[in-house]
Design an enzyme around this catalytic site. Structure first.
Site, PDB file in Angstrom:
ATOM      1  N   GLU A  24       0.835  -1.211   0.000  1.00 28.53           N
ATOM      2  CA  GLU A  24       0.000   0.000   0.000  1.00 28.53           C
ATOM      3  C   GLU A  24       0.866   1.256   0.000  1.00 28.53           C
ATOM      4  O   GLU A  24       2.087   1.198   0.188  1.00 28.53           O
ATOM      5  CB  GLU A  24      -0.934  -0.002   1.207  1.00 28.53           C
ATOM      6  CG  GLU A  24      -0.178  -0.044   2.535  1.00 28.53           C
ATOM      7  CD  GLU A  24      -0.868   0.714   3.647  1.00 28.53           C
ATOM      8  OE1 GLU A  24      -1.354   1.843   3.389  1.00 28.53           O
ATOM      9  OE2 GLU A  24      -0.914   0.199   4.774  1.00 28.53           O
ATOM     10  N   LYS A 158      -3.453  -1.910  14.270  1.00 27.03           N
ATOM     11  CA  LYS A 158      -2.581  -0.968  14.984  1.00 27.03           C
ATOM     12  C   LYS A 158      -3.016  -0.826  16.451  1.00 27.03           C
ATOM     13  O   LYS A 158      -4.193  -0.713  16.754  1.00 27.03           O
ATOM     14  CB  LYS A 158      -2.608   0.387  14.279  1.00 27.03           C
ATOM     15  CG  LYS A 158      -1.807   0.351  12.974  1.00 27.03           C
ATOM     16  CD  LYS A 158      -1.694   1.705  12.342  1.00 27.03           C
ATOM     17  CE  LYS A 158      -2.917   2.061  11.545  1.00 27.03           C
ATOM     18  NZ  LYS A 158      -2.989   1.410  10.244  1.00 27.03           N
TER      19      LYS A 158
HETATM   20  N1  PSU Z   1      -0.006   0.334   8.536  1.00 30.84           N
HETATM   21  C1  PSU Z   1       0.998   1.085   9.073  1.00 30.84           C
HETATM   22  N2  PSU Z   1       0.869   2.449   8.975  1.00 30.84           N
HETATM   23  C2  PSU Z   1      -0.221   3.062   8.345  1.00 30.84           C
HETATM   24  C3  PSU Z   1      -1.266   2.258   7.789  1.00 30.84           C
HETATM   25  C4  PSU Z   1      -1.092   0.897   7.924  1.00 30.84           C
HETATM   26  O1  PSU Z   1       1.978   0.555   9.627  1.00 30.84           O
HETATM   27  O2  PSU Z   1      -0.278   4.296   8.276  1.00 30.84           O
HETATM   28  C5  PSU Z   1      -2.477   2.923   7.112  1.00 30.84           C
HETATM   29  C6  PSU Z   1      -3.200   1.940   6.186  1.00 30.84           C
HETATM   30  O3  PSU Z   1      -3.267   2.535   4.910  1.00 30.84           O
HETATM   31  C7  PSU Z   1      -4.585   1.774   6.773  1.00 30.84           C
HETATM   32  C8  PSU Z   1      -4.796   3.109   7.372  1.00 30.84           C
HETATM   33  O4  PSU Z   1      -5.554   1.420   5.808  1.00 30.84           O
HETATM   34  O5  PSU Z   1      -3.532   3.357   8.001  1.00 30.84           O
HETATM   35  C9  PSU Z   1      -5.971   3.116   8.346  1.00 30.84           C
HETATM   36  O6  PSU Z   1      -6.585   4.364   8.304  1.00 30.84           O
HETATM   37  P1  PSU Z   1      -8.055   4.575   8.938  1.00 30.84           P
HETATM   38  O7  PSU Z   1      -7.882   4.227  10.403  1.00 30.84           O
HETATM   39  O8  PSU Z   1      -8.372   6.057   8.726  1.00 30.84           O
HETATM   40  O9  PSU Z   1      -8.982   3.668   8.198  1.00 30.84           O
END
Ligand code: PSU
Ligand code: MN
Length: 305
Positions: A24, A158
């Site tokens: 990604e 996370k």
């Molecule tokens: N994994 C990481 N760092 C990140 C992400 C994933 O180690 O920044 C990103 C991914 O793109 C994931 C996003 O889809 O964070 C989640 O964002 P949200 O909580 O707004 O859906």
């Protein structure tokens, strides 16, 4: 026809039937600061090559879905300030209006599936934020795992999130959450949590076989492979807990909402841990990339039916 552009390396891999691993780009533009973000992106691509597979970093540029980026494109994306953070909801608008932006886990899964790529490595998926009972902030990544047939290798969700609620939602959505090589769920920067994994597999071949079995059963959706960070790189959950709590309090005080929450918390954790969170994040993404390369290799050797 979807507006796909393949990088030369990916095009060659497709023609030869070689294993490909999707990556990604939101982690590059919104998850890590420059220049460590570029270093991470290049290092992880090289880990996948060293594992015998071909990396395909996915991003939206000038109205096209790029499946694999050239070195110049990767460098340019890593330096783009205010890049769009594109999830399922944003993809069509961004493409139709010729925009440039980074794909989240959800959007990367959609693009990978369009390109016939079955495995995707990232750091940690999005999930249910703490306080979601009032904010309703639940990442579109969870719904995507239920809808799109891509196996996602991550160090769980996370740890800034509400992990028990995140895994409850995944269970409700029927997403297989498979811990790799251990009984408990990993917690991103930490190897373990007090949550028991619903499923456990110990080899890339078994993960590839269950991915194929889902297709034979006609089940839509992917698998979440929860791969623990290497022991030498982990940060104990107890060390992080007060810092995560502080970052969340600050986010609330500053009215950070919607797409900005995750990038804000990751950036604050970077400062509060004096860079240790970023170092661990790099280590876990690399670990996920190596496992994803092995799963992609096993899939390339596993017949479709
Ligand atoms: N994994 C990481 N760092 C990140 C992400 C994933 O180690 O920044 C990103 C991914 O793109 C994931 C996003 O889809 O964070 C989640 O964002 P949200 O909580 O707004 O859906
Ligand atoms: Mn959100």
């Amino acid at each position: 026809m979807p507006p796909l552009i393949y990088a030369p390396e990916v095009l060659a891999a497709r023609a030869a039937g070689r294993p490909i691993v999707a990556l990604e780009s939101t982690i590059i533009t919104h998850g890590m600061p420059w220049p460590q973000n570029l270093d991470m992106a290049q290092t992880v691509e090289n880990d996948i090559r060293a594992g015998g597979a071909v990396p395909a970093t996915i991003a939206i540029m000038a109205g096209h879905i790029h499946i694999g980026l050239t070195e110049d494109q990767l460098r340019s994306l890593a330096q783009t300030e205010n890049a769009m953070k594109l999830s399922r909801a944003d993809l069509a608008v961004a493409l139709a209006s010729g925009r440039t932006g980074a794909t989240t886990v959800a959007a990367t899964m959609i693009c990978a599936a369009l390109a016939g790529i079955e495995v995707f490595a990232t750091g940690g998926i999005g999930g249910v934020h703490r306080g979601a009972e009032t904010s309703f902030d639940i990442s579109a990544d969870l719904q995507e795992l239920a809808a799109t047939r891509v196996s996602v290798v991550a160090a769980g969700a996370k740890a800034i999130l509400d992990l028990p609620k995140t895994f409850e939602v995944l269970e409700t959505l029927g997403v297989p959450v498979i811990a790799y090589g251990q009984d408990s769920l990993p917690a991103f920067w930490s190897r373990t949590s007090d949550l028991r994994a619903p499923l456990r597999l110990d080899t890339p071949e078994e993960i590839a076989a269950s991915h194929r079995m889902r297709a034979r059963l006609g089940l839509p959706g992917g698998q979440l492979i929860a791969n623990p960070i290497p022991a030498s790189d982990e940060i104990p959950a107890a060390t992080l807990a007060p810092l995560i709590a502080q970052a969340i309090t600050e986010a609330e005080a500053q009215n950070i909402a919607a797409k900005d929450v995750t990038p804000f918390l990751l950036a604050r954790l970077f400062t509060l841990t004096q860079g240790a969170s970023l170092k661990a994040n790099l280590a876990l993404v690399r670990n996920n990339a190596r496992l994803a390369a092995r799963i992609a290799t096993a899939l390339a050797e596993t017949p479709l039916a």
